[in-house]
Design an enzyme around this catalytic site. Sequence first.
Site, short mmCIF file in Angstrom:
data_model
loop_
_atom_site.label_atom_id
_atom_site.label_comp_id
_atom_site.label_asym_id
_atom_site.label_seq_id
_atom_site.Cartn_x
_atom_site.Cartn_y
_atom_site.Cartn_z
N ASP A 199 4.55 0.00 6.18
CA ASP A 199 4.63 -0.34 8.32
C ASP A 199 3.99 -1.43 8.60
O ASP A 199 3.90 -2.10 8.83
CB ASP A 199 2.99 0.93 8.10
CG ASP A 199 3.27 2.06 7.28
OD1 ASP A 199 4.06 2.60 6.65
OD2 ASP A 199 1.67 3.24 7.94
N ASP A 255 -3.28 7.05 4.35
CA ASP A 255 -1.33 8.02 3.88
C ASP A 255 -0.69 7.74 2.70
O ASP A 255 -0.11 7.93 2.15
CB ASP A 255 -1.38 8.01 5.23
CG ASP A 255 -0.48 6.76 6.23
OD1 ASP A 255 -1.65 6.56 5.99
OD2 ASP A 255 0.10 6.44 6.25
#
Length: 309
Positions: free
Chosen positions: A211, A67
Amino acid sequence: MEIYFLGTNAGVPTIQRNVTSVALRLMEERRSFWMFDCGEGTQHQVLRSPLRLGKLEKLFITHLHGDHLFGLPGLLSSRGYQGGTAPLTVYGPPGLKAFLDVSLSVSQSRVPYKLEIVEHTGGLIFEDDTFKVEAGLLEHRIDSYGYRVTEKDSPGSLNTELLLSYGLKPGPLYGRLKKGEDITTEDGTVVRAAEVICEPKKGRIVTVLGDTRPCPGSLPLARGADLIIHEATFAHDLADMAYQYHHSTAAQAAELARQAGGRELLLTHFSSRYVTQEELAPLLAEAQAIFPQTLLAEEFCTFPVYRRK
């Protein structure tokens, strides 16, 4: 200097939001823009934006999850078809070059410009006269990096009103003063450079964190930043789930911004469980309770990075 979001969703795209990509627009500073992450469909998002791939100068990948990465081969290929001839440098963790080599070679994609791929494991990864970029390891399921972009201080401008009062018009003498040289006018007046040059312009700092769940590596990257971009995958009632999946809550992002002494926080990378603005509102509220200067990222929206006085 402006931030422009191309994708703000976590994991998979939805009808409302695409997966992660953010642009740092540097049109006044460099006549270009930089990009951080390139999830699937990013080139479609660019087509709906004021950005032009020919102006893309640098692209930074935080980590190699799809992603954040799957849109990269297509974007690199399309850049050539859209008039991109200037060199492009892509930075990211080890493994990035192998991914691109296979993707571009197997698909026989044509890249008609100089493409440099720089793999890194943190530290200072770029520096020139105006900017430097540092990377630091965060805590995720795979190696994930945050980036700290520092704009260097620039010399102050000349006080033209004061110079005109001395009878000095724009010309070579202005250039000497700008270099810090004192000069003497025709009537014998000494004009000291230090007295006619305004204060230097303070450079801005932008931190883009990949992240991560809360970890020691975030703080040095975010310390004193003018703008911090931090994932907020979950609201804090799902803090246990966030930890299990190596992500952060909105409250944890705000706590990092508070500890770092940042000026402004932008939350992004929202779970698909939060679809509407009403469903995202609790994330904003919990973050603002800790760090009031917090905003939610919105796709196709511009967020200026203000200069400190």
